[in-house]
Every structure is written in C-alpha cells, then in structure tokens.
Scaffold this motif. Structure first.
Motif, PDB file in Angstrom:
ATOM      1  N   LYS A 272       0.824  -1.214   0.000  1.00  0.00           N
ATOM      2  CA  LYS A 272       0.000   0.000   0.000  1.00  0.00           C
ATOM      3  C   LYS A 272       0.855   1.260   0.000  1.00  0.00           C
ATOM      4  O   LYS A 272       0.596   2.194  -0.769  1.00  0.00           O
ATOM      5  CB  LYS A 272      -0.907  -0.024   1.243  1.00  0.00           C
ATOM      6  N   ALA A 273       1.882   1.299   0.836  1.00  0.00           N
ATOM      7  CA  ALA A 273       2.703   2.507   0.929  1.00  0.00           C
ATOM      8  C   ALA A 273       3.391   2.786  -0.399  1.00  0.00           C
ATOM      9  O   ALA A 273       3.469   3.927  -0.859  1.00  0.00           O
ATOM     10  CB  ALA A 273       3.734   2.371   2.044  1.00  0.00           C
ATOM     11  N   ARG A 274       3.885   1.722  -1.056  1.00  0.00           N
ATOM     12  CA  ARG A 274       4.565   1.918  -2.330  1.00  0.00           C
ATOM     13  C   ARG A 274       3.590   2.415  -3.390  1.00  0.00           C
ATOM     14  O   ARG A 274       3.937   3.273  -4.226  1.00  0.00           O
ATOM     15  CB  ARG A 274       5.218   0.610  -2.773  1.00  0.00           C
TER      16      ARG A 274
ATOM     17  N   VAL B  41       2.954   6.150  -2.831  1.00  0.00           N
ATOM     18  CA  VAL B  41       4.088   6.961  -3.282  1.00  0.00           C
ATOM     19  C   VAL B  41       4.141   7.000  -4.801  1.00  0.00           C
ATOM     20  O   VAL B  41       4.397   8.050  -5.405  1.00  0.00           O
ATOM     21  CB  VAL B  41       5.402   6.406  -2.695  1.00  0.00           C
TER      22      VAL B  41
END
Length: 806
Positions: free
Chosen positions: A25-27, A30
């Motif tokens: 999710k974080a990638r 970003v």
C-alpha cells in the motif's frame, strides 16, 4: 510407463509461475503521488500553467505564514534594541561624576505627526558609555542621525525641522541603535547639561540599557490577552482558507484528465491519489514561490512604514520550528483538501458525474461548526477581568470554528439563492445559469474574503466596546489652550512668554511658574508643605476664583484636594523655605532661599486649571516674587493655537527649541489611550493590511484561472455573435452575486462573534454600524479593484481565434 515418466519429467522441468503478490500500500501511494507530480510538471503547457497558478495562490499564503512565523522574532528584537539603548537610571543610587559617566538629556520632538527621538550628550570622561549604533561621540554643534532622518532633512519642505535641529550632520546611527528602518532619531553633542540634572529631562549615566538585576513585573490583563488571541486567529484563518482554495485551481480540467486515466485502467483510489499528487506539485511550487515572495518582501520591508511601524530585514527571520511546520503542513493540507474534495465526485472512464445537476446540499451538518464554536466560547461569557485568564484553547478553537463555519455555510447559501434566480437581461441569465451549474466554485472564490470580513467585523465590535476601558480623559481644557511648553527649572519665564507670544500661529500665551514651600529647610523632616504658583492676574484666574487682582497681590487657595499644608502655613510673617535642588548634587537641596508670608494676602477658591488639576498653596503675582526665587521655579506656558496658520505647531516647537533645547513641547488632546492597547490595535491594522493585499492577489489569481477555464466557451459565444458587453456584464454578475451573499453571511457571523466576545469581557453589547459598513465596504472595494484588473485579460480572451486547438 515410459510415457508417464516422460510426462512427469516434462511437467517438472516447466518454469514455475510466481504467485501474485499485491503491491504494498505505501509503495502504491508513493507511486501514484509521484505520477501526479509528473503530470503537473511535465504535462505540457496546460499542466505547468495550472501548477503555476496554484503555486502563486499558495505562495502568497505561504509568504504571509512565514511573516507570521517571523513575527515573534520581530517583537523580541525590537524590545531588545529598545532596552539596549535605554538611558534612564533604574536604581535609586545616585551616579556621581567620573571618567565613565555621561550626561544625557531627552529632547524628543514631533514633525508633522512624526515622532523624532532626540538626545543631547555630554561625556564626562574618556570611558563614557557609548550608545548602541554610534562609533564615537559627536562634538558640540554636531549630530549623528538615523538614515531616515537624514533623508527627511535633505528633502524639500522640511526647512522648519532643519531650523529646529541646528547641528551639522557628521554620521548616521547604525542599525543596532534603531528599532526600525524608518525611525527618526538623532544624537547631538552639547555642553553644560550637568546643571539640568534632577529635572525631568537630564540624567547622569554610567551605562545604557536595563540593569541585569531589574525585572519588570507587569500584571497580565485578561482582556488584552483575549485581544491578542483573537487577532491572531482572525488574521491567520483567511490565509488557511486561501491556501485550501488555491490547491483546487483548474479542478474541471483536472477531472477530465482523471477520467482519461480511468479509461486506461486506473482504479478510483489510485486516480484520487494521482490528483493529490498534482495538488502536491502545486503546493511545492507554492512553497518555493512563497519563499521567494517572502525574501523579496523582506528586503522591501526596510523602505516601508505601516501605521508608524517599520522593521529591518534582519528582523524577519522565521522561527526554524515554525518554518518547518509551514513546509510540512502546506503540502499535507493540499493533498488532504484534494482527496476530500474528490469524495463527492464520481470519476468514470467516460466522464465526470459532476457535469450533471448535483444533489442539493444539506444544511444541518453545516450548522454544526458555528454551533460548536459558540459552545466552546459559552463557558467564558461574563468572565471579564475578575475571573482569571481566558482559556486560550477554547478561545482559539471557538473563533476558528465560527470562522471556518462560513466556508461550510456559504456554498449552501449560494446554491439556495441562485437556484431561485432566473428572469432578467441576457447577461444576467448567462451569469445565473453559470452559477447554478458551478455554485461550489463561485463560493470557494469568495470564502477567503468572507472569513476575513467576518473576523474584522467581530474585532471592530470588540475594540469599539472596550475602547473606553483603555482610553482616559486627559482633563485638558482644549477650549482654553491647545499646546503646552515646559521650561527647564530656573529658566526666566517672561522672556520665554514674550518670544512665544510673537510666534506665528500663537494667539495667546498663559505663563505661570510653580514650586514648593515648606516650614523647614528641604532635606530635613519637613512637616507642612504647600505649592507655589506665580503668574499674572489673567493667568491666575484660570486656576482660581479671585476676589480682585493687581500686580503685587498674594493669595492663599482653599478647596484644593489633598491640600492640607496651606491652612497651617498661611500665617503672616512665617518664613517658608523654597525647594531648590543643589546644582552640584541633585540629590541634595540648596539652602538660604526663603519667602515670608505677607500680612495683606487675600483668599481665593481653587478651580480646575487648564490641565484639569486643582491648585492649592499660594498664588503670587510677579510683583510679589522676591530675589532669588526664580532659581527654584519651573515655568509652564499654555498656548492658544490658530490652526488656520500652516504648520503652526512647527513654528511653536522651533520657538521653544530656540528658547532652550531642553524645553518640552506637546500638543494637547482630550483623550489618552493605553500603550498596550494602542500597540495591539496598530498590530491589527498592519496585519489587516497584509491580509487585504493577500485577499486581492488571491482573488485576482482565482478570477484569471476561472477565465482561463472558460476561454473557449467565451470565444465560441463571441464567434456566434454575442456582444462583448453582454459577456463582460455576465462575468461581473458572476462575481457580484457570490460576493454579495458572502458579505451578507460574513456580517451575520461577524456580529454574532463580536457579540459573544463582548459578553465574554462583560462589556455592554452595542452595534458599531459605522465599523460594520466600513468592513463590508473594504471587502467590496477589494472585489471591485480585482474585477477591474481582470477586465483586460477578459477582453483578450473574448476573441474567435481562442477556438484554435492543437
């Protein structure tokens, strides 16, 4: 069997298909934000124009936020420099003449409502303390001036000031010796100042500045603290609203690009994050531009004076922590505002659902914000000054919720009103239809000015309500005289009165001298004292009711408040001692100057004198004064000024300075305001001026952005024969209707907030209609200026060649 084994070998040798692993999710967040940044900065002309418009809008807000972040440092540095140059002793210990002492006399003056700080200096030894900003002492007849005063003296029309300061300019005061770049100040060399020590102007010093052991213990005024909190909340809230509005520039074109992304396979969440990335790019550009605006404004600040306040560029250094907070909060707020705005927009591969008529906005939840603000402020109603400090968190939170509530109520109000509009001229119908289709964008454009006007109205009501608490009556009788001149102790009164009477612009002079008498020599245990006033009969009648008067008469005055010594001392033949400081040591008194009460004195009744005081003691006409008494008397002259004479007060100040440089001249006023209250009021005006500039600039950018969005539509209408006058009027109506509704809502909320603040300070609530009209008028005036500035670009866009495309 062999076939089976062959099949097994073939299966085992086949490449293994990797299992599907979803992207973290974080990638993904970003990646999507980065893609949005690339779209904004590398998306061609359309992309970078939108990023630039967003950056300019955000940059203006960032510049003002950085200014606010530098404000604590500005105030601290101004106070530090003011304390470093203080030239008044703070201890009761007498400073004796030595190699490290300096005699300083205050000779402040005014020139056409501008304050001029002046000091005469006489070093008494090689180690005399040097004031900050000077590299050496000026000689007698020379002076060192501030850059602003040097420029003023060299300009045309300042001959009266040059006449008042008859010194040769030999240098300029350094920055460390001034509290502002536009301050008017000078240091001049003089001699013979020691004889004036002990008076109200001259002192002997062995150092400048506040002694380390001296601490100022000022009692905090809860109402003053409330004013400060509300001023900051009111000035900063519009800035946040402007930034939130600026990051949504070009929303319609952006949504069409996002629909294209949905067509190539992007899901809804990823699309919103890409939009957030575009807003992030605009906010980063805004941070850069805001820093540039701030640095440019920082240099320009040295040549600007607003409401008597000026600064040096070195003052404007934002607190690192606050600057970091701005750098983090602005991009984060940009992304958050964009994501929240897209929650009500359905972006599909074939278009944006917002192009159809949206559902009507609901009112109930929009009322929760102002109601919550009132709930937070309610516990402090009636608190006043008697019940401690106001809770700063409740005050700031309540004011913010009330003001931000405007941004929630205004879209509903605009939509509700424009939905009922219709019939009228063609320009009116075009404007109304446009507002009906995009009432939210129209409301966003005026949110900032509505918030600013509401806060200004509330503050105007609060200042008008409590002004009486911080304004006192001076008691000066301006119908009798309009100016006063105080002479140094021992200076002959008659020649000074004659010179002032002959001065241009002076209609009449009331001259009197005063001193103090005691039944024993001063410096010993005196039991009874009485004041002494010397003047001619006409002037004595301004301080007492006289039975009859001629030169040589003596009167004893009864009826004065706190006068207990006169009845005891009013005995014929009693020898009284006059208070005269010793010239060689001001802490001691000279002896031998006495006055005997005559047998034929008369009685008089005290009345308030021109300065509002009741004089007691003895009244003497000039013929009753004995030899030597003049050295113990201080002279005062009350002047009747003819204001029809140009620069009458400047002529008076010049004549007084020619009599003696240590004379003190000031213009009378009927009221006097608290310095703290006046400082906050000045700070509000300075901040309001900055916010008004931001309002105008942000509105202009927003207006140009909306015109750019509708460029092809305007060109198409012109190509089909629509008159430019009709289109111009329709654009004006599109601006006037939301602004009118915004100012109406701002007036209601501002009056409500002002009423609550007055109730909190236990002040009677009364409407300041003049202030209300002024604030709304200022808001409307800003809009008129912005509209006029946007007309030239509008006329350029209304050309058929605007239909060209690539």
């Amino acid at each position: 069997m062999s076939g089976t084994k062959e099949r097994d070998r073939t299966a085992s040798s086949a490449p293994e298909v990797p299992a599907f692993r979803p992207e973290p999710k974080a990638r993904a967040v970003v990646r999507d934000l980065g893609m949005g940044v690339r779209f904004a900065l590398a998306g061609g002309r359309e992309g970078w124009i939108r990023a630039l418009l967003t950056g300019v809008g955000v940059g203006l807000g960032v510049a003002l936020l950085l200014l606010c972040a530098a404000l604590p440092g500005v105030l601290t540095e101004r106070d530090r420099r003011e304390e470093a140059r203080l030239d008044w002793p703070f201890s009761s210990k007498t400073v004796s003449k030595a190699d490290d002492t300096l005699v300083v006399a205050r000779v402040d003056t005014d020139f056409r409502d501008k304050d001029v700080r002046g000091r005469l200096m006489e070093p008494e030894g090689p180690d005399a303390p040097l004031p900050p900003g000077l590299s050496g002492f000026p000689k007698v007849g020379e002076m060192v001036v501030s850059p602003a005063l040097k420029e003023l003296l060299a300009s045309d029309g300042t001959g009266l000031l040059r006449e008042r300061l008859p010194y040769d300019v030999v240098g300029t005061i350094g920055e460390q010796g001034l509290i502002g770049s536009q301050e008017l100040a000078y240091y001049a060399g003089a001699e013979g100042l020691a004889k004036s020590i002990g008076g109200p102007t001259a002192v002997r010093l062995d150092r400048f500045g506040t002694p380390p052991e001296y601490t100022s213990e000022e009692e905090n005024d809860p109402v003053i603290m409330l004013l400060i909190l509300v001023v900051f909340a009111v000035l900063l809230t519009p800035v946040a609203v402007f930034i939130a509005t600026a990051v949504r520039f070009g929303g319609e074109r952006r949504d069409r690009r996002l629909a294209a992304l949905r067509l190539v396979g992007s899901d809804a969440a990823s699309t919103r994050r890409i939009a957030g990335g575009e807003a992030l790019a605009g906010s980063l550009v805004g941070l850069f531009l805001g820093t540039v605006f701030f640095l440019v404004g920082r240099q320009v600040a040295a040549s600007v004076e607003v409401f008597g306040v000026s600064v040096f560029p070195s003052y404007l250094n934002p607190s690192p922590l606050l600057a970091l907070l701005v750098a983090v909060a602005v991009p984060a707020a940009a992304v958050l505002v964009t994501l929240l705005a897209l929650r009500g927009v359905v972006i599909e591969p074939l278009g944006v659902v917002r192009t159809v008529r949206p559902p009507r906005r609901r009112l109930w939840w929009r009322l929760l914000l102002p109601l919550a603000g009132l709930v937070m402020l309610y516990p402090m109603i009636g608190q006043g000054r008697e019940n401690g400090e106001f809770n700063e968190y409740l005050v700031v939170g309540g004011v913010l919720l009330l003001l931000i509530g405007i941004t929630a109520l205004l879209p509903w109000l605009v939509e509700t009103v424009v939905s009922r509009l219709g019939k009228g001229a063609l320009s009116w119908q075009l404007a109304v239809r446009r507002l009906q289709l995009s009432s939210g964008a129209a409301a966003r454009m005026v949110n900032g000015i509505a918030v600013a006007v509401a806060g200004a109205i509330a503050l105007q009501m609060l200042f008008a309500g409590i002004e009486g608490d911080y304004t006192k009556d001076t008691g000066l009788d301006v119908s009798l005289a309009q100016a006063q001149v105080e002479l140094p102790d021992g200076h002959p009164l008659a020649p000074a009165a004659g010179k002032l009477a002959d001065t241009e612009g002076v209609s009449r002079v009331y001259a009197l001298s005063h001193g103090y008498l005691a039944d024993k020599p001063w410096g010993k245990e005196t039991e009874n004292t009485a004041s002494l006033t010397v003047a001619d009969c006409a002037t004595l009648r301004t301080v007492a009711k006289l039975p009859s008067c001629r030169d040589g008469d003596v009167f004893t005055v009864s009826g004065a408040q706190y006068d207990t010594g006169t009845p005891t001392l009013s005995r014929p033949g009693l020898e009284l001692h006059l208070e005269v400081p010793d010239p060689s040591d001001p802490s001691r008194y000279a002896e031998g100057i006495t006055w005997t009460v005559p047998a034929g004195f008369k009685e008089a009744r005290s009345i308030p004198d021109p300065v509002g005081e009741e004089r007691g003691g003895f009244l003497l006409t000039p013929g009753a004064v004995t030899a030597g008494m003049a050295t113990g008397l201080s002279g005062e002259l009350y002047l009747e000024i003819d204001d029809s004479v140009p620069d009458a007060m400047e002529h008076v100040r010049n004549a007084a300075a020619a009599i003696d440089p240590l004379t003190h001249t000031f213009r009378w006023t009927t009221t006097d305001r608290s310095d703290t209250y006046e400082s906050i009021r000045t700070g509000l005006f300075v901040g309001a001026a900055c916010v008004l500039v931001l309002i105008g600039a942000s509105l202009l950018v927003s207006q140009l952005e909306q015109l750019r969005e509708r460029r092809k539509l305007l060109s198409a209408l012109v190509a089909f024969g629509t008159r430019r006058r009709t289109l111009s009027l329709s654009v004006l109506w599109q601006t006037a209707v939301p602004i009118g509704l915004g100012l109406l809502l701002a007036s209601v909320v501002g009056v409500a907030l002002g009423t609550v603040l007055l109730r909190m300070t236990s002040t009677p609530v009364r409407m300041d209609w003049v202030g209300l009209l002024q604030m709304t008028g200022f808001g409307a005036g800003v809009v008129v200026v912005v509209t006029l500035l946007s007309l030239p670009p509008l006329l350029r866009m209304m050309r058929p060649d605007g239909l060209r495309t690539e």
